[in-house]
Design an enzyme around this catalytic site. Structure first.
Site, short mmCIF file in Angstrom:
data_model
loop_
_atom_site.label_atom_id
_atom_site.label_comp_id
_atom_site.label_asym_id
_atom_site.label_seq_id
_atom_site.Cartn_x
_atom_site.Cartn_y
_atom_site.Cartn_z
N HIS A 263 46.41 48.46 46.35
CA HIS A 263 47.78 47.23 45.83
C HIS A 263 48.84 47.37 44.72
CE1 HIS A 263 42.48 46.24 44.15
NE2 HIS A 263 43.36 45.66 45.28
N GLU A 265 49.75 48.15 42.00
CA GLU A 265 50.10 49.07 40.86
C GLU A 265 49.53 50.72 41.91
OE1 GLU A 265 47.83 45.87 38.80
OE2 GLU A 265 47.64 46.12 41.56
N CYS A 291 42.66 46.16 38.94
CA CYS A 291 41.24 46.36 39.24
C CYS A 291 40.65 47.87 38.20
CB CYS A 291 40.74 46.81 40.37
SG CYS A 291 41.94 47.94 41.09
N CYS A 294 42.80 50.43 40.32
CA CYS A 294 43.82 51.33 39.48
C CYS A 294 44.20 51.69 38.03
CB CYS A 294 44.82 49.46 39.77
SG CYS A 294 44.97 49.24 41.07
#
Length: 342
Positions: A263, A265, A291, A294
């Protein structure tokens, strides 16, 4: 800061434009009010005394004195403002030179303007048609460059309006022009600026299910960026397709998620770790609610603020984690992003 100047003939609708701009948040500065404050106590305040005071100030202290005083006051507030009413061409030149300035002029048919003035029913407006015309002719032009010359100001206007119709018709014309001016001079806030950078990073993403980007910022300085993509050396979704894994939830429903990529992040946090950059106390900008995984990383990194462009459709768990951890969460839009199960 945008400065809007208003000029025009008597009774044409200058006040209507001012009221409209005030509703849009513009701060109002009035030449008339400035002159009233300058007129000594005990003297009659009317069109003649204000004209005489204006001409006196311009001749004694400079043609731009009045407008300079108003602009100085406006500059201290640093807010979009209106200056009403501009009557001297040198005032227009000063404002154009010293600010982001646009001059609006408004006019209407003579008989129509006189009717409007009469309907105001104020002492200063209770005049004959002959006096009305004489007053206007006196103010419209002057051989002395320090005095009023509304006719020349009207010629210098960036946008001119003819107000022979309804108030709504005039407001619509002005709204269109102001929207154009504001768009041309728009300066993004810090959150908008860094979100734009996050979206620029997102264009490097390699998974079409969510081309997300991330920027981590501290003290208004970009520390690291990241975007959705596979781990280094591994194939990308855009090259070989998605790698779906099925997840069964507590309510018995199942969803499919692509797990090929890291991801945005996570990639940004990895970049900080690789380069030994502390992101404690920083702000993270991303496309949607992070999410759960994260969110846990964000909390443990010491990030104190998360700004999301939109809300993810399963955001509740991350939102609650941020709340418990004391992390500020801001959404730029209440729009909810929905992902398909395929």
């Amino acid at each position: 800061m945008i400065v809007i100047g208003i000029t025009g003939t008597i009774g044409a609708g200058k006040g209507t434009i001012v009221d409209l701009l005030k509703k849009r948040g513009y701060r109002h500065y009035s030449v008339r009010n400035f002159l009233v404050e300058q007129i000594k106590s005990g003297l009659v305040v009317d069109r003649d005394s204000m004209t005489a005071m204006a001409n006196h100030l311009r001749q004694e202290k400079g043609a731009d004195y009045i407008i300079k005083s108003l602009l100085d006051a406006a500059s201290k507030k640093r807010e979009n403002c209106i200056i009403e009413s501009i009557r001297n061409p040198m005032e227009v030149e000063y404002l154009k030179k010293n600010s982001t300035f646009y001059l609006l002029s408004v006019d209407a048919e003579l008989s129509l303007r006189y009717d409007r003035v009469v309907k105001r029913k104020s002492e200063t407006d209770n005049i004959s048609f002959k006096t009305f015309v004489e007053n206007e002719q006196r103010e419209m032009s002057s051989l002395n460059s320090s005095n009023q010359n509304i006719a020349q100001c009207i010629k210098m206007a960036d946008y001119a309006f003819t107000n022979n119709g309804t108030i709504n018709e005039l407001e619509q014309q002005v709204e269109e022009v102001i929207a154009k001016i504001e768009k041309a001079n728009y300066r993004p806030t810090w959150d908008e600026y860094f979100m734009e950078l996050a979206n620029a990073a997102a264009r490097r993403a390699t998974c079409d299910r969510g081309r997300s980007g991330c920027v981590i910022v501290k003290e208004k300085q970009v520390l690291v960026t990241g975007y959705v993509g596979s781990p280094m050396g591994l194939p990308h979704c855009d090259e070989v397709g998605h790698l779906f894994k099925q997840t069964t939830h507590e309510d018995g429903t199942t969803t499919n998620h692509c797990v090929r990529t890291v991801h945005a992040e996570q990639n940004a946090i990895c970049q900080a770790a690789k380069r030994g950059i502390s992101i404690e106390g920083a702000t993270l900008y991303c496309r949607m609610t992070p999410c759960r995984t994260c969110a846990m990383l964000i909390i443990n990194c010491g990030i104190k603020r998360v700004v999301c462009e939109k809300k993810y459709h399963t955001a509740a768990e991350s939102e609650e984690m941020f709340r418990q951890a004391g992390i500020e969460l801001k959404y730029c839009s209440e729009e909810v992003l929905q992902y398909s199960n395929q």
